[in-house]
Design a protein around this motif. Structure first.
Motif, PDB file in Angstrom:
ATOM      1  N   ILE A   6      12.775 -18.186  78.842  1.00 37.99           N
ATOM      2  CA  ILE A   6      12.609 -18.532  80.159  1.00 37.99           C
ATOM      3  C   ILE A   6      13.187 -17.575  81.116  1.00 37.99           C
ATOM      4  O   ILE A   6      14.330 -17.213  80.854  1.00 37.99           O
ATOM      5  CB  ILE A   6      13.330 -19.966  80.373  1.00 37.99           C
ATOM      6  CG1 ILE A   6      12.795 -21.070  79.696  1.00 37.99           C
ATOM      7  CG2 ILE A   6      13.285 -20.486  81.950  1.00 37.99           C
ATOM      8  CD1 ILE A   6      13.560 -22.345  79.390  1.00 37.99           C
ATOM      9  N   ARG A  11      19.904 -20.191  88.278  1.00 37.75           N
ATOM     10  CA  ARG A  11      20.254 -20.853  86.861  1.00 37.75           C
ATOM     11  C   ARG A  11      19.795 -22.468  86.963  1.00 37.75           C
ATOM     12  O   ARG A  11      19.449 -22.766  85.739  1.00 37.75           O
ATOM     13  CB  ARG A  11      21.761 -20.964  86.906  1.00 37.75           C
ATOM     14  CG  ARG A  11      22.453 -21.353  85.625  1.00 37.75           C
ATOM     15  CD  ARG A  11      23.898 -21.277  85.679  1.00 37.75           C
ATOM     16  NE  ARG A  11      24.364 -21.825  86.912  1.00 37.75           N
ATOM     17  CZ  ARG A  11      24.775 -23.222  87.141  1.00 37.75           C
ATOM     18  NH1 ARG A  11      24.544 -23.953  86.029  1.00 37.75           N
ATOM     19  NH2 ARG A  11      25.381 -23.737  88.206  1.00 37.75           N
ATOM     20  N   ARG A  14      16.332 -22.663  85.373  1.00 40.07           N
ATOM     21  CA  ARG A  14      16.352 -22.419  84.047  1.00 40.07           C
ATOM     22  C   ARG A  14      16.662 -23.543  83.301  1.00 40.07           C
ATOM     23  O   ARG A  14      16.139 -24.091  82.158  1.00 40.07           O
ATOM     24  CB  ARG A  14      16.934 -21.070  83.734  1.00 40.07           C
ATOM     25  CG  ARG A  14      16.754 -19.852  84.247  1.00 40.07           C
ATOM     26  CD  ARG A  14      17.451 -18.817  83.746  1.00 40.07           C
ATOM     27  NE  ARG A  14      18.637 -18.658  83.553  1.00 40.07           N
ATOM     28  CZ  ARG A  14      19.461 -18.126  84.543  1.00 40.07           C
ATOM     29  NH1 ARG A  14      19.074 -17.602  85.737  1.00 40.07           N
ATOM     30  NH2 ARG A  14      20.807 -18.141  84.386  1.00 40.07           N
ATOM     31  N   GLN A  18      14.506 -25.687  80.619  1.00 40.47           N
ATOM     32  CA  GLN A  18      14.885 -25.838  79.304  1.00 40.47           C
ATOM     33  C   GLN A  18      14.863 -27.442  78.754  1.00 40.47           C
ATOM     34  O   GLN A  18      14.388 -27.883  77.957  1.00 40.47           O
ATOM     35  CB  GLN A  18      16.124 -25.338  78.909  1.00 40.47           C
ATOM     36  CG  GLN A  18      16.429 -25.295  77.305  1.00 40.47           C
ATOM     37  CD  GLN A  18      17.610 -24.239  77.194  1.00 40.47           C
ATOM     38  OE1 GLN A  18      17.893 -23.177  77.996  1.00 40.47           O
ATOM     39  NE2 GLN A  18      18.067 -24.215  75.946  1.00 40.47           N
ATOM     40  N   ILE A  30      13.958 -22.439  72.352  1.00 37.57           N
ATOM     41  CA  ILE A  30      14.346 -21.525  73.421  1.00 37.57           C
ATOM     42  C   ILE A  30      15.165 -20.376  73.125  1.00 37.57           C
ATOM     43  O   ILE A  30      16.673 -20.632  72.539  1.00 37.57           O
ATOM     44  CB  ILE A  30      15.296 -21.970  74.797  1.00 37.57           C
ATOM     45  CG1 ILE A  30      14.180 -23.321  75.245  1.00 37.57           C
ATOM     46  CG2 ILE A  30      15.013 -21.080  75.750  1.00 37.57           C
ATOM     47  CD1 ILE A  30      12.752 -22.890  75.606  1.00 37.57           C
ATOM     48  N   GLU A  33      17.373 -16.584  77.632  1.00 40.81           N
ATOM     49  CA  GLU A  33      17.206 -16.946  79.150  1.00 40.81           C
ATOM     50  C   GLU A  33      17.317 -15.460  80.092  1.00 40.81           C
ATOM     51  O   GLU A  33      18.227 -14.872  79.651  1.00 40.81           O
ATOM     52  CB  GLU A  33      18.100 -18.013  79.884  1.00 40.81           C
ATOM     53  CG  GLU A  33      17.650 -19.327  79.277  1.00 40.81           C
ATOM     54  CD  GLU A  33      18.722 -20.405  79.865  1.00 40.81           C
ATOM     55  OE1 GLU A  33      19.241 -19.985  80.838  1.00 40.81           O
ATOM     56  OE2 GLU A  33      18.958 -21.404  79.463  1.00 40.81           O
ATOM     57  N   LYS A  35      17.394 -13.822  83.836  1.00 44.55           N
ATOM     58  CA  LYS A  35      17.297 -14.103  85.696  1.00 44.55           C
ATOM     59  C   LYS A  35      16.585 -12.992  86.638  1.00 44.55           C
ATOM     60  O   LYS A  35      16.657 -12.917  87.608  1.00 44.55           O
ATOM     61  CB  LYS A  35      18.957 -14.054  86.032  1.00 44.55           C
ATOM     62  CG  LYS A  35      19.760 -12.829  85.607  1.00 44.55           C
ATOM     63  CD  LYS A  35      21.156 -13.014  86.266  1.00 44.55           C
ATOM     64  CE  LYS A  35      21.844 -11.796  86.057  1.00 44.55           C
ATOM     65  NZ  LYS A  35      22.287 -11.672  84.373  1.00 44.55           N
TER      66      LYS A  35
END
Length: 250
Positions: A6, A11, A14, A18, A30, A33, A35
């Motif tokens: 993702i 944040r 995300r 999730q 997952i 992650e 950013k």
């Protein structure tokens, strides 16, 4: 077990994605992650996920730009907060997308489509992505090198370009100098100059590229040559006459 990453610069978004994905597809793992677009590319190359959920607007590379680099390595799902016009652009391009905030019912529809594509090879969306960028008013930016793969003895190392102080070529190799070590690559400076961000690396000689952020100052020797002083490094780099104009403002 199917896998995904993702990518979203927020944040909370995300975390929400999730959570909603876990509810809609418990078997989906997952594995990372990100950013921003650059981190997303790195995670895809590292984990080889089946699916990549990309926010459209992120710092650095946008989701569309990151998707171009990821190419056929992973199935792409765009996450967008755009209005109906943007949604129509996605639908015309047959691209999977999720609207922010991710509504459970809509996400379940996306998950069903993704399941049907799990064992199919990702398609090349380069032309489609360029068309989407135009339709959505997102200007395409040049894609520059973010990492350099270089040799240190028998070891092969991946070096982030922002850590590199300068490149310097001889007839056969190019030396890659960082604050901690030096490495060698076979690519000449003339090729690197075209592949690196010109706002970050200045060519100061036909054989030398220097990181702008590593320049401590410029001095002149007794022969009148301009020499670049590099932060934390004793060696001075010669500036050829063709590139002296870069330092007129300094």
């Amino acid at each position: 077990m199917p896998t995904a990453i993702i990518a979203d610069d927020e944040r909370l978004m995300r975390e929400q994605m999730q959570l909603r994905l876990k509810q809609a597809w418990p078997e989906l793992e997952i594995v990372g992650e990100a950013k921003n677009g650059d981190e997303a590319i790195e995670l895809v190359q590292r984990h080889k996920p089946d699916f990549t959920f990309l926010d459209i607007r992120m710092p650095g590379k946008t989701g569309l730009e990151a998707a171009k680099v990821i190419g056929t390595q992973s199935h792409i799902v765009f996450v967008t907060a755009y209005d109906q016009y943007a949604v129509e652009a996605f639908e015309q391009g047959a691209v999977d997308y999720v609207l922010k905030p991710a509504e459970p019912n809509r996400l379940r529809m996306t998950v069903e489509r993704l399941k049907s594509r799990l064992h199919a090879a990702p398609t090349d969306m380069s032309a489609m992505l360029s068309r989407l960028a135009q339709q959505m008013g997102i200007a395409a930016k040049p894609s520059y090198l973010q990492w350099i793969q270089a040799s240190i003895g028998q070891e092969l190392r991946l070096i982030p370009v922002e850590e590199i102080l300068f490149f310097q070529s001889d007839e056969k190799y190019t030396c890659v100098r960082t604050a901690r070590y030096e490495a060698l690559i076979r690519k000449p400076v003339r090729d690197l100059a075209e592949e690196l961000d010109p706002a970050l690396f200045w060519q100061i000689h036909r054989a030398t590229l220097v990181n702008v952020n590593a320049i401590e100052g410029v001095t002149r020797d007794l022969r009148g040559r301009h020499l670049v002083m590099v932060k934390g490094h004793s060696e001075k780099l010669e500036v050829s006459r063709s590139f002296v104009h870069l330092f007129k403002q300094m």
